[in-house]
Design an enzyme around this catalytic site. Structure first.
Site, PDB file in Angstrom:
ATOM      1  N   THR A   1      -9.542   0.089 -10.138  1.00  0.00           N
ATOM      2  CA  THR A   1      -8.635  -0.824  -9.461  1.00  0.00           C
ATOM      3  C   THR A   1      -8.697  -2.070 -10.313  1.00  0.00           C
ATOM      4  O   THR A   1      -9.554  -2.168 -11.183  1.00  0.00           O
ATOM      5  CB  THR A   1      -9.182  -1.089  -8.043  1.00  0.00           C
ATOM      6  OG1 THR A   1      -9.198   0.128  -7.323  1.00  0.00           O
ATOM      7  CG2 THR A   1      -8.385  -2.106  -7.256  1.00  0.00           C
TER       8      THR A   1
ATOM      9  N   SER B 235      -7.672   1.078   3.098  1.00  0.00           N
ATOM     10  CA  SER B 235      -8.126   0.549   1.810  1.00  0.00           C
ATOM     11  C   SER B 235      -9.326  -0.367   2.001  1.00  0.00           C
ATOM     12  O   SER B 235      -9.572  -0.867   3.101  1.00  0.00           O
ATOM     13  CB  SER B 235      -6.982  -0.248   1.181  1.00  0.00           C
ATOM     14  OG  SER B 235      -7.421  -0.910   0.020  1.00  0.00           O
ATOM     15  N   SER B 236     -10.054  -0.596   0.908  1.00  0.00           N
ATOM     16  CA  SER B 236     -11.118  -1.605   0.901  1.00  0.00           C
ATOM     17  C   SER B 236     -10.730  -2.816   0.080  1.00  0.00           C
ATOM     18  O   SER B 236     -11.550  -3.707  -0.124  1.00  0.00           O
ATOM     19  CB  SER B 236     -12.399  -1.023   0.305  1.00  0.00           C
ATOM     20  OG  SER B 236     -12.851   0.041   1.089  1.00  0.00           O
TER      21      SER B 236
ATOM     22  N   THR C 283      -4.003  -0.915  -7.375  1.00  0.00           N
ATOM     23  CA  THR C 283      -4.812   0.216  -7.813  1.00  0.00           C
ATOM     24  C   THR C 283      -4.010   1.504  -7.945  1.00  0.00           C
ATOM     25  O   THR C 283      -2.945   1.651  -7.349  1.00  0.00           O
ATOM     26  CB  THR C 283      -5.957   0.458  -6.785  1.00  0.00           C
ATOM     27  OG1 THR C 283      -6.832   1.466  -7.263  1.00  0.00           O
ATOM     28  CG2 THR C 283      -5.423   0.886  -5.420  1.00  0.00           C
TER      29      THR C 283
ATOM     30  N   ARG D 254       0.843  -1.186   0.000  1.00  0.00           N
ATOM     31  CA  ARG D 254       0.000   0.000   0.000  1.00  0.00           C
ATOM     32  C   ARG D 254       0.893   1.255   0.000  1.00  0.00           C
ATOM     33  O   ARG D 254       1.951   1.276   0.630  1.00  0.00           O
ATOM     34  CB  ARG D 254      -0.854  -0.019   1.257  1.00  0.00           C
ATOM     35  CG  ARG D 254      -1.854   1.122   1.394  1.00  0.00           C
ATOM     36  CD  ARG D 254      -2.956   1.035   0.404  1.00  0.00           C
ATOM     37  NE  ARG D 254      -4.102   1.854   0.784  1.00  0.00           N
ATOM     38  CZ  ARG D 254      -5.064   2.187  -0.067  1.00  0.00           C
ATOM     39  NH1 ARG D 254      -5.027   1.771  -1.318  1.00  0.00           N
ATOM     40  NH2 ARG D 254      -6.089   2.909   0.332  1.00  0.00           N
TER      41      ARG D 254
ATOM     42  N   GLY E  40     -13.591  -1.688  -7.177  1.00  0.00           N
ATOM     43  CA  GLY E  40     -14.906  -1.115  -6.877  1.00  0.00           C
ATOM     44  C   GLY E  40     -14.994  -0.298  -5.611  1.00  0.00           C
ATOM     45  O   GLY E  40     -16.079  -0.150  -5.051  1.00  0.00           O
ATOM     46  N   GLY E  41     -13.859   0.251  -5.133  1.00  0.00           N
ATOM     47  CA  GLY E  41     -13.932   1.084  -3.926  1.00  0.00           C
ATOM     48  C   GLY E  41     -14.508   0.273  -2.774  1.00  0.00           C
ATOM     49  O   GLY E  41     -14.184  -0.904  -2.615  1.00  0.00           O
TER      50      GLY E  41
ATOM     51  N   ASP F 152      -7.741   8.390  -0.049  1.00  0.00           N
ATOM     52  CA  ASP F 152      -8.352   7.371   0.815  1.00  0.00           C
ATOM     53  C   ASP F 152      -8.191   7.667   2.305  1.00  0.00           C
ATOM     54  O   ASP F 152      -8.716   6.949   3.146  1.00  0.00           O
ATOM     55  CB  ASP F 152      -7.764   5.983   0.507  1.00  0.00           C
ATOM     56  CG  ASP F 152      -8.429   5.339  -0.711  1.00  0.00           C
ATOM     57  OD1 ASP F 152      -9.381   5.925  -1.246  1.00  0.00           O
ATOM     58  OD2 ASP F 152      -7.994   4.250  -1.118  1.00  0.00           O
TER      59      ASP F 152
HETATM   60  O1  DON Z   1      -7.830   1.034  -1.793  1.00  0.00           O
HETATM   61  C1  DON Z   1      -9.006   1.343  -1.940  1.00  0.00           C
HETATM   62  O2  DON Z   1      -9.892   0.947  -1.218  1.00  0.00           O
HETATM   63  C2  DON Z   1      -9.395   2.227  -3.095  1.00  0.00           C
HETATM   64  N1  DON Z   1      -8.333   3.105  -3.463  1.00  0.00           N
HETATM   65  C3  DON Z   1      -9.833   1.375  -4.220  1.00  0.00           C
HETATM   66  C4  DON Z   1     -10.405   2.180  -5.341  1.00  0.00           C
HETATM   67  C5  DON Z   1     -11.157   1.338  -6.263  1.00  0.00           C
HETATM   68  O3  DON Z   1     -11.348   0.178  -6.089  1.00  0.00           O
HETATM   69  C6  DON Z   1     -11.728   1.966  -7.421  1.00  0.00           C
HETATM   70  N2  DON Z   1     -12.218   0.888  -8.267  1.00  0.00           N
HETATM   71  N3  DON Z   1     -12.899   0.458  -8.980  1.00  0.00           N
END
Ligand code: DON
Length: 556
Positions: A359, A430-431, A377, A90, A451-452, A401
């Site tokens: 991502t 992060s997720s 990502t 990360r 997908g956040g 984030d």
């Molecule tokens: O690490 C994370 O949780 C975010 N930066 C992820 C962002 C993300 O998955 C966007 N995607 N589709």
């Protein structure tokens, strides 16, 4: 309540796995990157060797999220009864960052948003522990694709055209990703990236140190200086990837492993599974209102805990009880089976930051049974939009984030809880949720998604579909997903048009659930299942085709 079912309008995956194989499988969003990984497996490389090659290739062929300027989490299960690990690569906050540096910030696409990238160190760390083939050989495929170019397909052409149209002020992005004659990209055009090829060649020759202390580091630091960013040569030289113990849980006789903090993925996934195992979901049916209600209520509670407690465990103390069965029993008991809980009643006025776009996840297994589940990502699609001048790669905007406004939580805005505030050197929450499920010390399911915050719930849906509802992988990946992030207090049903909503949705509304009117797609979960066929292990690879219809799993 009546049992209701629905399907998503577009068939996202085939009715069969893309591949059934016994020696190895690679599956990601880019068929070229999967093939590069497969070549490595065929040459006797491990799943980690193949992952390194696939990850570098994605930086060439899937620039919106494949990267060397971002970060992520690689779950590795060595197989053979050995303990899995998580390589945490990360990004970190630069030394000059401050808790309040973004209090007034609205623009998310500039140099200040860039976290110190972790990808190259992370891949090198994984390779040093679990790789077999020479590092340099793993970069040969991506170097060739960057230098000689490759044909873009319709999905990539559309993505490039859209980012070029919305990033006019990012001149280096325009130069590197624009079509040389200035016209719009079409399927069949060739994307050539000579600067990126040169950067990858340097990394191939000199290893990860080149990126962090060599010419690439100098170019990156110069880019920062020119664009008002704060990452220095010292930040780069000081970056470390870390091997961490995964979060472990059990569910229906299986071991479930997810990434630990600074990702919230592992803790939330295990917590939710612990709650859900207390309900007879299978008997109730996958899309019955009863099952959906319990699922939504579980997600709501877990995302509340995420917002309250989770951050980089090297900086904040994370309560131990979050993943215990005892705590899950308490959460389960707090669910009213007849009524939706109002999210506000769980903790006042807190709201979470809006979703971001891109991502990418890939899954790999090799002939010895070593498995890799990797999500990485740039944060949003094409990250900060900052391309390092002369080095040909994009930088992340992962600083987004962190919680930006300490102490300030409001209905429109973000959360300001202390766990995820900016501190120099700290990793942002992060997720990302790359998952490996094992039985008897051997991986049986590898999955994860972009997908956040929806990532965690996408991983949850797939684990449940396979382990609880006993779906074959192709159905588990295709099945419509749901997402509730605690705040906004709305559940999202993938693919459900509300003007023609199903009986289940009506039922849920009638007991107080609020439904998000957008029926958008959720995630992109490239997955592998290991099954026993007549006493032999067989690998089944399934590409999710929600983001790219041409995605395919490959194997041999
Ligand atoms: O690490 C994370 O949780 C975010 N930066 C992820 C962002 C993300 O998955 C966007 N995607 N589709």
């Amino acid at each position: 309540m009546a049992v209701a079912t629905w399907t998503v309008a577009t068939p996202h995956v085939a009715a069969q796995p893309d591949v059934k194989a016994t020696h190895g499988v690679v599956v990601c969003v880019s068929p070229r990157a999967s093939n590069v990984g497969l070549v490595v497996l065929r040459r006797g490389g491990t799943a980690v060797d193949a992952s390194v090659a696939t990850a570098f290739t994605l930086a060439v062929t899937w620039p919106e999220a494949g990267n060397i300027g971002g970060g992520g989490f690689m779950m590795i299960h060595p197989g053979g009864g050995k303990e899995p690990v998580c390589v945490d690569y990360r990004e970190t906050a630069p030394a000059a960052s401050t808790e309040k540096m973004f209090v007034k910030q609205t623009d998310r696409h500039n140099h200040r948003l860039v976290g110190v990238p972790g990808t190259v160190r992370g891949l090198a760390l994984a390779h040093s522990r679990y790789g077999k083939l020479p590092w340099r050989d793993l970069l040969a495929g991506p170097i060739k694709l960057a230098g000689e170019g490759f044909e873009v397909d319709e999905t990539l052409a559309r993505g490039l055209n859209s980012i070029l149209a919305s990033s006019k002020r990012h001149k280096e992005l325009q130069r590197v990703y624009g079509k040389p004659d200035g016209s719009a990209w079409k399927a069949g055009d060739r994307l050539v990236q000579p600067d990126l090829a040169a950067t990858l060649r340097r990394i191939a020759e000199r290893g990860a140190d080149e990126f962090y202390t060599g010419k690439t580091a100098e170019l990156l630091a110069a880019e920062m200086k020119a664009g008002g960013g704060i990452i220095t040569m010292d930040d780069l030289a000081g970056y470390r990837a870390k091997v961490r113990r995964p979060i472990h849980g059990t569910f229906r006789g299986h071991d479930v492993y997810g990434p630990p903090p600074p990702s919230s993925g592992g803790i939330c996934l295990v917590q939710m599974l612990n709650v859900l195992e207390r309900f007879p979901l299978r008997r109730q049916g996958r899309y019955s209102p009863e099952t959906l209600h319990v699922l939504i209520e579980t997600m709501r509670r877990s995302f509340r805990d995420r917002a309250m407690h989770l951050g980089d465990a090297d900086f904040v103390k994370i309560p131990k009880h979050l993943t215990t069965k005892k705590y899950a029993a308490k959460l389960a008991a707090s669910i009213d089976l007849k009524r939706a809980t109002n999210s506000e009643s769980l903790a006042g006025e807190i709201r979470l930051a809006p979703e971001s776009e891109s991502t990418t996840h890939f899954s790999v297994i090799d002939r010895a049974g070593m498995a890799v589940s990797n999500t990485y990502t740039l944060e949003q699609s094409y990250g900060s939009r900052v391309v390092v001048r002369g080095a040909g790669f994009l930088l992340n905007n992962e600083m987004g984030d962190f919680n930006w406004r300490p102490g300030h939580t409001d209905r429109q805005g973000r959360i300001g809880t202390p766990a995820n505030r900016i501190v120099p050197g700290k990793r942002m929450l992060s997720s990302q949720c790359p998952v490996i499920v094992a039985k008897g010390g051997r991986p049986v399911l590898i999955t994860g998604s972009p997908g956040g915050r929806t990532i965690i719930n996408t991983s949850l849906c797939i684990v449940l579909n396979v382990l609880e509802f006993q779906m074959p992988l192709e159905r588990a990946v295709r099945a419509p997903r749901i997402h509730h992030p605690w705040f906004p207090d709305q559940v999202r049903f993938e693919g459900v048009k509300l003007d023609a909503h199903t009986a289940a949705v009506k039922q849920l509304r009638s007991i107080g659930h609020k439904i998000d009117p957008a029926a958008r797609k959720q995630g992109d979960a490239h997955s592998i299942r290991v099954v026993d066929v007549d006493g032999h292990r067989e690998y089944r690879g399934v590409a999710d085709r929600r983001r790219r219809p041409s995605a395919r799993a490959v194997g041999y």
